[in-house]
Scaffold this active site. Structure first.
Site, PDB file in Angstrom:
ATOM      1  N   SER A  13      23.349  11.809  43.803  1.00 44.83           N
ATOM      2  CA  SER A  13      23.990  12.393  42.611  1.00 44.83           C
ATOM      3  C   SER A  13      24.435  11.305  41.626  1.00 44.83           C
ATOM      4  CB  SER A  13      25.157  13.303  42.996  1.00 44.83           C
ATOM      5  OG  SER A  13      26.252  12.560  43.459  1.00 44.83           O
ATOM      6  N   ARG A  91      23.766   0.831  53.599  1.00 44.93           N
ATOM      7  CA  ARG A  91      23.359  -0.266  54.482  1.00 44.93           C
ATOM      8  C   ARG A  91      24.257  -1.460  54.207  1.00 44.93           C
ATOM      9  NH1 ARG A  91      20.355  -0.043  58.656  1.00 44.93           N
ATOM     10  NH2 ARG A  91      19.758  -2.193  58.313  1.00 44.93           N
ATOM     11  N   HIS A 109      32.108   2.887  45.140  1.00 46.79           N
ATOM     12  CA  HIS A 109      32.721   3.239  46.422  1.00 46.79           C
ATOM     13  C   HIS A 109      33.747   4.337  46.189  1.00 46.79           C
ATOM     14  CE1 HIS A 109      33.935   2.696  50.554  1.00 46.79           C
ATOM     15  NE2 HIS A 109      35.192   2.754  50.133  1.00 46.79           N
ATOM     16  N   THR A 141      29.955  -8.515  46.886  1.00 46.22           N
ATOM     17  CA  THR A 141      30.059  -9.826  47.516  1.00 46.22           C
ATOM     18  C   THR A 141      29.762  -9.645  49.002  1.00 46.22           C
ATOM     19  OG1 THR A 141      32.384  -9.578  48.073  1.00 46.22           O
ATOM     20  CG2 THR A 141      31.880 -10.525  45.898  1.00 46.22           C
ATOM     21  N   ASP A 145      32.236  -3.410  51.078  1.00 45.46           N
ATOM     22  CA  ASP A 145      32.980  -2.567  50.139  1.00 45.46           C
ATOM     23  C   ASP A 145      34.111  -3.339  49.473  1.00 45.46           C
ATOM     24  OD1 ASP A 145      31.393  -0.344  50.542  1.00 45.46           O
ATOM     25  OD2 ASP A 145      32.595   0.332  52.242  1.00 45.46           O
TER      26      ASP A 145
END
Ligand code: GAR
Length: 218
Positions: A13, A91, A109, A141, A145
């Site tokens: 989405s 992943r 996130h 990085t 997350d």
């Protein structure tokens, strides 16, 4: 015009909100390709329906994370994108991959980072009893997350919320802030310099989201 490659694992989405904004010209980018690590990702059909090239790099075909990431990077680089956009790409990426795309790899996130990295963010927010929750776009990085924050949107947690209602409220904001962040990058207004985000964008006006709504006078 800058070009982007979008990486997905499922529903897509957020990808669709980017494709929609690109199609109307609100987002001045060319979407060079959509790549999934899962052949059955629903978002692949959506991307194809928008006339976007799709690729699958199935992580189950690789014996190590590094081997998968190397092939994935090869497919991404064959499109020479200016920016790689993770949109529900579930992943963990190897340090080598992240370093290769430093400053041109972003993620969304579903929490106000650094709170609630990882999975089940909405459930954990409810369990903690937070009154404000939200979503974050950040440069990627090597920390999971985490990474320099570009933009966040906050929503109230309402009495009676369950995981689904809270997720839906946050998702509406994800679909707003991700196209915004990509637009800033595409316009050359957003950069990562020495690990810090630099950009020219309007600052939020003063004021606060207070949740639950508080009034001092009756
Ligand atoms: C979105 O809520 C995104 O923020 C989240 O996965 C969902 C994907 O939905 N990403 C992460 O949790 C990354 N750690 P979508 O496929 O409909 O965009």
């Amino acid at each position: 015009m800058k070009s982007i490659v979008i990486l997905i694992s499922g529903r897509g989405s957020n990808m669709e909100s980017l494709l929609g904004a690109a199609a109307t010209g609100a987002l001045p980018v060319t979407v060079a390709a959509v790549i999934s690590n899962r052949p059955d990702a629903k978002g692949l059909e959506t991307a194809a329906a928008h006339g976007i090239s799709t690729r699958v790099v199935d992580h189950r075909q690789f014996s190590s994370r590094e081997a998968f990431d190397e092939v994935l990077a090869g497919v991404i680089d064959s499109f020479s994108p200016d920016l790689v956009v993770l949109a529900g790409f579930m992943r963990i990426l190897s340090d080598g991959f992240v370093t290769h795309y430093e400053g041109r790899l972003i993620n969304i996130h579903p929490s106000l980072l650094p709170s609630f990295p990882g999975l089940h963010t909405h459930l954990r927010a409810l369990e903690e009893g937070v009154r404000v929750h939200g979503c974050t776009v950040h440069f990627v990085t090597t920390a999971l997350d985490h990474g320099p924050i570009v933009v966040q949107a906050a929503v109230p947690v309402l009495d009676g919320d369950d995981e689904a209602s809270l997720a839906a409220r946050v998702l509406v904001q994800e679909h707003t802030i991700y196209p915004l962040a990509v637009r800033w990058f595409a316009e050359g207004r957003l950069r990562l310099i020495d690990g810090r985000v630099e950009f020219d964008a309007p600052q939020a006006s003063e004021g606060a989201l207070i949740s639950p709504l508080a009034r001092i006078s009756p």
